[in-house]
Every structure is written in C-alpha cells, then in structure tokens.
Enzyme design. Sequence first.
Site, mmCIF file in Angstrom:
data_model
loop_
_atom_site.group_PDB
_atom_site.id
_atom_site.type_symbol
_atom_site.label_atom_id
_atom_site.label_comp_id
_atom_site.label_asym_id
_atom_site.label_seq_id
_atom_site.Cartn_x
_atom_site.Cartn_y
_atom_site.Cartn_z
ATOM 1 N N GLU A 1 42.107 30.429 75.981
ATOM 2 C CA GLU A 1 43.464 30.949 76.195
ATOM 3 C C GLU A 1 43.734 31.291 77.661
ATOM 4 O O GLU A 1 44.017 32.450 77.997
ATOM 5 C CB GLU A 1 43.715 32.172 75.317
ATOM 6 C CG GLU A 1 43.739 31.857 73.840
ATOM 7 C CD GLU A 1 44.166 33.033 72.977
ATOM 8 O OE1 GLU A 1 44.102 34.178 73.439
ATOM 9 O OE2 GLU A 1 44.579 32.796 71.832
ATOM 10 N N GLU B 1 42.722 28.315 66.344
ATOM 11 C CA GLU B 1 42.527 29.622 65.711
ATOM 12 C C GLU B 1 43.713 29.865 64.789
ATOM 13 O O GLU B 1 44.828 30.097 65.254
ATOM 14 C CB GLU B 1 42.448 30.733 66.767
ATOM 15 C CG GLU B 1 41.284 30.555 67.729
ATOM 16 C CD GLU B 1 41.205 31.645 68.799
ATOM 17 O OE1 GLU B 1 41.933 32.654 68.692
ATOM 18 O OE2 GLU B 1 40.426 31.473 69.748
#
Length: 661
Positions: free
Chosen positions: A146, A307
């Site tokens: 991320e 995710e």
Amino acid sequence: MSEKIQFGVDYYPEHWNSERIETDIKLMKEMGIDLVRLGEFSWSKLETSDNNFEFGWLKQVVAKFEKVGIKVVLGTPTAAPPAWLIKEHPEIQPVDRESRTRHFGGRHHCCHSNLTYRKYCERYVEIFAEEFSKSTNVIGWQIDNELGNSHNELCYCDSCEKNFQRWLEKKYVTINELNQSWGTTFWSQTYNDFEQIQAPKLTAAGENPSQLLDWKRCHSDLIKDFHDEQVEIIRKYSEDTFITHNMMGFSNVVNYYELAEKLDFVSHDQYPSGPFHKEQNRQSGDHQAAELDVIRGIKQQTFWIMEQQSNIAGWDVLGRLPSPGQISLWTVQSVAHGADTIVYFRWRTSAMGTEQYWHGILPHSGIPGRVYEEIKTLTKEIRPIMQQVNGIKPKSKVAIVYSYDQSYAFDIQHHHPDLNYVDHLRTYYKGLYENNISVDFISDAADFSEYELIVAPLQFILTNELAEKYRNYVQKGGNLILTMRTGVKTESNICYTDSPLPGLLSDVLGIQVPEYDCLLDTEVRIKIGDKNHVANKWADLITLTSAEALASYDSQFYKGTPAITQNDFGKGKAYYVGTEMSPSLMSDFIDRLQIKKEAQAAPIGVEIASRESEKLIYHFVMNHTDCIQSFDPPKHWTLYKDDKGTKTIPEHGYLIFIENK
Ligand code: GLA
Ligand code: ZN
C-alpha cells in the site's frame, strides 16, 4: 496468467509456532484456497542483521504449499525496515512538515528518497528475487505494501528537499521559469536559484499553491521511482511471473495510473466496513463499488483483490461484525466489478501487534467458525462463474474522469471547508449507481470516444490540450457534464485571467460565470422543472450565451439565476452544473439524461453490476440491505443456478443471471 487462481489468503506463518502450518494448510485446502500471499512484512525475520539473510524458514513454507498445490505470491517487505537498520541509519526515518521525526515502532518508517534506505531495499529485493524465483510455486510478486498509506504527511527531510529541488530543475530548467510559473513575486517569494527552495514545511502564515501542487506531484513521482526500481530487479530474475501492487481505491498520495505502468495488473485492498465507515454504508454498496471501479480504471483491466475483508476490521477502535452473508456479498461485489481473484485478509487473527483486532477468517483461537464455513461454501458456489468471467470487464457507456492533479489541487484549496474532490465525484457516481448505470473511472488521458456520456467534475486545472479534447468529444456527438470550478487554473495552479469562467470551454458550454458564492453555513434552493430541491457548498451565478437553463436558484439574492445548463455544441451536448447537488436533485437531473432510459430498475439498496463477454452478459444482483428484497428480472435473463424459481434476494444475498447477447 491468473486463470487458475480464484481464492487466496494473506498468511503470516511466522506469527505462529511452526507446527501450526500443517493444520492451516489442511483447513485452507478444505476451504478451497488456491494461493497464499507471504512475506510482505517479514524483513527482520529474513535479513536478521545487516547482510545476514535467513530464507530457510520461508523456503520450507513455500515448499509445503507446493506439495499441496497452493501457489504463492511473495511481497517485498520494504514497508517495514528492521530495527537493526534504523539503529545503523536513523536518517532513514521520515520527517513530518513540523520537522519531527516519525520513529520506529509501527510501519512505513522510511523515507523513499533516502539513498541508504534505497540501497538496502535494492540489495534485499535482488537477493530475495534471485532466491525465490527458483521456486516454480511462486507465481507472482507484490511490491511493498500500500504505497501511499501512512504517507499522507509525506516526508519533508533534507533528502526529500534536495530531491524536490532536482525535480523542479528538471521540470523548469531555469529559476526564472519557475518564478514565473509559481507566481513568486507575490509576498516576495522570488528565488535566485533552486537551492533556495524548501520543502513546504510549516510556515508562519499561508502557502504558495503552485509550490504545493508541484510538491505533491514530485512525491508521487518519487514513490513511483522507488516502486519501479523493485519491479525492474524482480523482472531480471522472473520473466514468467507477474508483478502487482496492492492499491487503496481513492487514495491519492501516488498517482496510480503512473504507478501501474510497469505492473502486469493492479490489485486492491477492499475493506467495505471498518471503524471509519458510517452506518449507512452498510445498507448501500456505493462506496465500495466506486473504489472497485476506480481500481479497474487504473489500467482499464480486470484486477485482483489482494486483501478482501473477511471479518471485523479495526485497530484500537473496531468496526461492526459482518452479518451472515455479508462477507460473501462483498466478495461477489468485487467479482462483479472486475476482480478475477480474491485474496482474503487475513487467514488468522493476530494475537500480537497493532492489528490484534483486524480480524481474519479464523479467530485468535484458530478454531474455524461461522466465517470460515461461509467462505468455504462461497468458494464452491462462485468458483465456476469466476472462471468464466476471468479477464472480461464490465462494459460501461458512462465514464467519470478521475484526476490526481485535480484531487491535489482541491486538497490544497478546499474552497468550501466540506468540499472534497472524491466526495464530489461520488455524488455523480452514487446517482448513476442507484440507477444501475455502469460507470468506468478514466484518466483525462483516456480515449473518450468509447463513451456516450462523460462526467468530468471539477476540471479546475484545465490545460489547452485537455480543453481541446473535451471540445472535440462534444463536437463529434459526445454528451459531457462539466461542473463548477472548471477552467479556473493553469497547469501550475495560477488563475487564468484572459476570459471569464469557464474560460477555455465557455463556448462549448454556452455560458459564462462572472460571479460565484461559497455557501458557508447555508444551502441554496433550486428549482428543476416544477420540482424543488436544495444544493450545497457552492453556487456559480451563470449567464447564458447560447445554453438553456435546466435548473435555477430559488433563494438568495440571485434567485432565478441559472444553476444547471445544457448546450448543443457540434453534434453533442454539454451540460454545466454550478453547484454540488443533493441526492434528490441528482436523481432528478439523471432522469433527464438519455442514458437513464436504458438502465435496469431494482429496489433501493439492490445493486446490479455486470461483466460482459462477446456472447454473454453476467449480471450480479446484490442486496446490500438487511431485509429481503424482491427482484423481477427481465425475461431474457436466466438464473445462473436454479433457485427454485424464487424472485427474492435474502438480506445480504445475491443472485447471478446470464443474458445471451
Ligand atoms: C492494509 C494493509 C494490511 C493491513 C490491513 C489492515 O490494507 O495492507 O497490511 O494492515 O490494512 O489494517
Ligand atoms: Zn525524506
């Protein structure tokens, strides 16, 4: 490359004693898991001290998965530099705009321009890639984690300041050019050379918006450069594996269009319900749908969810417990919007560290329960359909232009305290979503000709080229919606002065905007046809040149002044919306658009999203509400699986239909 993979989990075997893996593998196999992501925060376990690599344990883990036919994606762990590295080189830690160091103890405690950190990352990735590319079970790589997360503050250290100076020199070549572009005569900010330019740290008063915009662009480039360096290293060792990065929907710290250039496909981390989500999100799926569509738009391709939320989300504060069916619904929604593979975060809830309450499929105890059983059933149910839709996208006739530059410019100057670039875009998205109109998010560099309608909100920074592109699109028959704050600024964030707003596009829109009102602590009434609505935050006072008014203000001293207009230009139509519309006004406005007539109706809270191949359309009908909903499909839609003729969808349930084209 990804055809055989439908379901995976994010797995951290190093958090548990080494025998537990046998139980985990057995449970994963029973559940229908094809893949695990490993290693993305494990730097200190894999390079235990400077240049002392201990890959043995991870190799054993990969081998165990290989034995049972579960594939592996490896993450590079560079978001978590180990304590030994920080001790040796504390200068790696980032510095915030108040010159405070952000210390070790969490993650992302690293400055991307720091050459020492970069050297350690390069060495790690090189050795890691060389070693694990030998395993045929490793089918792909995730770069870092991320990027942009935890970087909202960016880094203002000396190294980042130097990097900024070099970036500016490359862009402007001479200091005079920079002075012109930034308007530095204002408040005596003229620079004599690039060395005088500071990172935009906390000032005594005020900031230069041109400097801030370049700073954000520069940081995005820096993070891309950091990312691409890893991509290039891995490619040397692994030509036949894929490389991806897990992105975060509307996060704007890094320009994802650019970050994705060297990736095979993008991935997204999808958390529909955390402590930060409002209750109303639980009854509508529009927020998470928009994020999925933004991610699909990054490369205009199908993507992975790296995710997918699998249980309660939270760090110190927790979100709500997903109701029965809701994890499945969110999974199906990801698939409906273009995900080919779903990897759940995480396999088992961690007993330790910051994320003790970011729950996984298994609880702390490791004993499978309701969530495990639900996902196990789901994998069986939707795997066949996922195999069929793999690689095919939704087909949208409508696009919303999503631009990092505009987003940065509104972060710098909000105008109204509550005006937010993404939220404003989402007012349009939601209006379209509620009518089940499929939307692509596109960059302003995309090909416009594929779309019947383009919504381009807040085109604040408008270059000549972009204005030309919009003009041509309408000229050739396109329908374009532009809004308040269009055509205000040059590329360097300076206001245009050569004509009234909306400047370069005034003739296309057939209007001028000589005045505007920031609706602080108030709203304005609006009349569209004979209906009354309200609008917020901003009111452009529009003068018609060739356009006609679709709606007018119905309060304030400018009562009767046009608020929304429509203009025929060339073969197309250009609409202008001078305010932020309330949901009911948006709905009325959308009713007037041609595109509305083709949409399939469904009850509020029931979403229809479709993926379309050459011959078939797969329609996913999803009930986001907590009550049973009825749905009457068109006659030519057939249920993918016989559900005994029922036309109802249970709370948090879904139905899949197939249509022959
Ligand atoms: C992010 C990260 C994960 C984890 C989850 C939950 O999406 O990528 O590592 O931290 O959030 O907080
Ligand atoms: Zn820095």
